[in-house]
Each structure stands twice: as C-alpha cells, then as structure tokens.
Write a protein that holds these residues in place. Structure first.
Motif, PDB file in Angstrom:
ATOM      1  N   LEU A  59       0.833  -1.132  -0.236  1.00 23.46           N
ATOM      2  CA  LEU A  59       0.429  -0.309   0.066  1.00 23.46           C
ATOM      3  C   LEU A  59       1.363   0.912  -0.385  1.00 23.46           C
ATOM      4  O   LEU A  59       0.325   2.483  -0.622  1.00 23.46           O
ATOM      5  N   VAL A  60       2.061   1.494   0.490  1.00 20.75           N
ATOM      6  CA  VAL A  60       2.995   2.555   0.961  1.00 20.75           C
ATOM      7  C   VAL A  60       3.345   3.141  -0.740  1.00 20.75           C
ATOM      8  O   VAL A  60       3.760   3.610  -0.708  1.00 20.75           O
ATOM      9  N   HIS A  61       3.376   2.467  -1.585  1.00 24.76           N
ATOM     10  CA  HIS A  61       4.580   2.447  -2.706  1.00 24.76           C
ATOM     11  C   HIS A  61       3.027   3.246  -3.891  1.00 24.76           C
ATOM     12  O   HIS A  61       4.227   3.523  -4.109  1.00 24.76           O
ATOM     13  N   PHE A  62       1.922   3.057  -3.298  1.00 23.81           N
ATOM     14  CA  PHE A  62       0.793   3.838  -4.263  1.00 23.81           C
ATOM     15  C   PHE A  62       1.225   5.341  -4.406  1.00 23.81           C
ATOM     16  O   PHE A  62       1.573   5.871  -5.152  1.00 23.81           O
ATOM     17  N   ILE A  63       1.168   5.514  -2.997  1.00 21.58           N
ATOM     18  CA  ILE A  63       1.446   6.923  -2.955  1.00 21.58           C
ATOM     19  C   ILE A  63       2.435   7.269  -2.913  1.00 21.58           C
ATOM     20  O   ILE A  63       3.582   8.793  -3.739  1.00 21.58           O
ATOM     21  N   GLN A  64       3.575   6.715  -2.650  1.00 21.20           N
ATOM     22  CA  GLN A  64       4.772   6.802  -3.687  1.00 21.20           C
ATOM     23  C   GLN A  64       5.222   7.666  -4.242  1.00 21.20           C
ATOM     24  O   GLN A  64       6.180   8.478  -5.121  1.00 21.20           O
ATOM     25  N   GLU A  65       4.291   6.382  -5.082  1.00 20.63           N
ATOM     26  CA  GLU A  65       5.059   6.869  -6.564  1.00 20.63           C
ATOM     27  C   GLU A  65       4.232   8.313  -7.300  1.00 20.63           C
ATOM     28  O   GLU A  65       4.355   9.130  -7.908  1.00 20.63           O
ATOM     29  N   ALA A  66       2.838   8.289  -6.710  1.00 15.86           N
ATOM     30  CA  ALA A  66       2.083   9.585  -7.211  1.00 15.86           C
ATOM     31  C   ALA A  66       2.617  10.895  -6.705  1.00 15.86           C
ATOM     32  O   ALA A  66       2.918  11.341  -7.866  1.00 15.86           O
ATOM     33  N   LEU A  67       3.570  10.965  -5.378  1.00 17.17           N
ATOM     34  CA  LEU A  67       3.619  11.922  -5.357  1.00 17.17           C
ATOM     35  C   LEU A  67       5.204  12.092  -6.347  1.00 17.17           C
ATOM     36  O   LEU A  67       5.586  13.033  -6.447  1.00 17.17           O
ATOM     37  N   ILE A  68       6.314  10.835  -6.576  1.00 13.47           N
ATOM     38  CA  ILE A  68       7.069  10.876  -7.463  1.00 13.47           C
ATOM     39  C   ILE A  68       6.496  11.339  -8.786  1.00 13.47           C
ATOM     40  O   ILE A  68       7.616  11.753  -9.589  1.00 13.47           O
ATOM     41  N   ALA A  69       5.520  11.327  -9.500  1.00  8.81           N
ATOM     42  CA  ALA A  69       5.281  11.233 -10.714  1.00  8.81           C
ATOM     43  C   ALA A  69       4.800  12.987 -10.519  1.00  8.81           C
ATOM     44  O   ALA A  69       4.951  13.332 -12.449  1.00  8.81           O
ATOM     45  N   SER A  70       4.633  13.375  -9.553  1.00 10.94           N
ATOM     46  CA  SER A  70       3.725  14.885  -9.706  1.00 10.94           C
ATOM     47  C   SER A  70       5.226  15.866  -9.715  1.00 10.94           C
ATOM     48  O   SER A  70       6.462  15.898  -9.521  1.00 10.94           O
ATOM     49  N   LYS A  71       5.057  16.272 -10.745  1.00  8.50           N
ATOM     50  CA  LYS A  71       5.304  17.317 -11.539  1.00  8.50           C
ATOM     51  C   LYS A  71       5.989  18.458 -10.275  1.00  8.50           C
ATOM     52  O   LYS A  71       6.547  19.978 -10.547  1.00  8.50           O
ATOM     53  N   LYS A  72       5.320  18.707  -9.291  1.00  8.36           N
ATOM     54  CA  LYS A  72       4.636  19.760  -8.149  1.00  8.36           C
ATOM     55  C   LYS A  72       6.015  19.540  -6.997  1.00  8.36           C
ATOM     56  O   LYS A  72       5.837  20.579  -6.239  1.00  8.36           O
ATOM     57  N   ILE A  73       5.881  18.513  -6.483  1.00  7.16           N
ATOM     58  CA  ILE A  73       6.874  18.080  -5.438  1.00  7.16           C
ATOM     59  C   ILE A  73       8.120  17.720  -6.183  1.00  7.16           C
ATOM     60  O   ILE A  73       8.548  17.311  -7.013  1.00  7.16           O
ATOM     61  N   TYR A  95      10.941  -0.540   2.181  1.00  7.51           N
ATOM     62  CA  TYR A  95       9.290  -0.979   1.091  1.00  7.51           C
ATOM     63  C   TYR A  95       9.794   0.907   0.533  1.00  7.51           C
ATOM     64  O   TYR A  95       9.041   1.018   0.323  1.00  7.51           O
ATOM     65  N   LEU A  96      10.884   1.676   0.380  1.00  3.57           N
ATOM     66  CA  LEU A  96      11.245   2.889  -0.267  1.00  3.57           C
ATOM     67  C   LEU A  96      11.949   2.819  -1.233  1.00  3.57           C
ATOM     68  O   LEU A  96      11.826   2.097  -1.899  1.00  3.57           O
TER      69      LEU A  96
END
Length: 75
Positions: free
Chosen positions: A30-44, A59-60
């Motif tokens: 589950l922790v991978h889903f939020i990590q992937e979303a934030l890494i993919a964000s152009k604003k982070i 799990y990082l």
C-alpha cells in the motif's frame, strides 16, 4: 521555492496488522501507491517517509528518503 512532501507512516496499526506494507491486489504494498503518485507529481521536489521504524526503508522506492520519527508519536 522547493516543495517537499512528507508521508507519515505507522507500521504498528492496531486494527489491520501491517496494513501499509501488506501486498495489495497487484502485489505492491500500500505504501508504494502514495510514493509513486508523489514522485510522478511535477509539483513535488522531494518526498520523505516519516516513520519511527527503520523497517520501512525496505519499502522505499527510488527517489524517496527516510526521515526518522520519534517513537512517542506512534501512540
């Protein structure tokens, strides 16, 4: 200006054991889903996992850093 995302993760969930690291429908924890979303964000610019247990380091995903949280915050 730099934008940093902090993901607070608690590994000792009382209701669902290991819910954040349990494999989901596709085998990813589950922790991978939020990590992937934030890494993919152009604003982070930077992403940190904020957890009291260093076991979360296993799990990082690439591009996410670990930040140790004091144990007393898990209460």
């Amino acid at each position: 200006m730099k934008t940093v995302a902090m993901i607070p993760i608690k590994l000792n969930s009382e209701r669902v054991k290991e819910k954040n690291i349990r494999p989901f429908y596709d085998g990813k924890p589950l922790v991978h889903f939020i990590q992937e979303a934030l890494i993919a964000s152009k604003k982070i610019d930077e992403v940190y996992i904020y957890c009291s247990s260093e076991a979360i380091k296993n799990y990082l995903i690439d591009g996410v850093r670990f930040l140790k949280r004091p144990d007393f915050l898990d209460l």
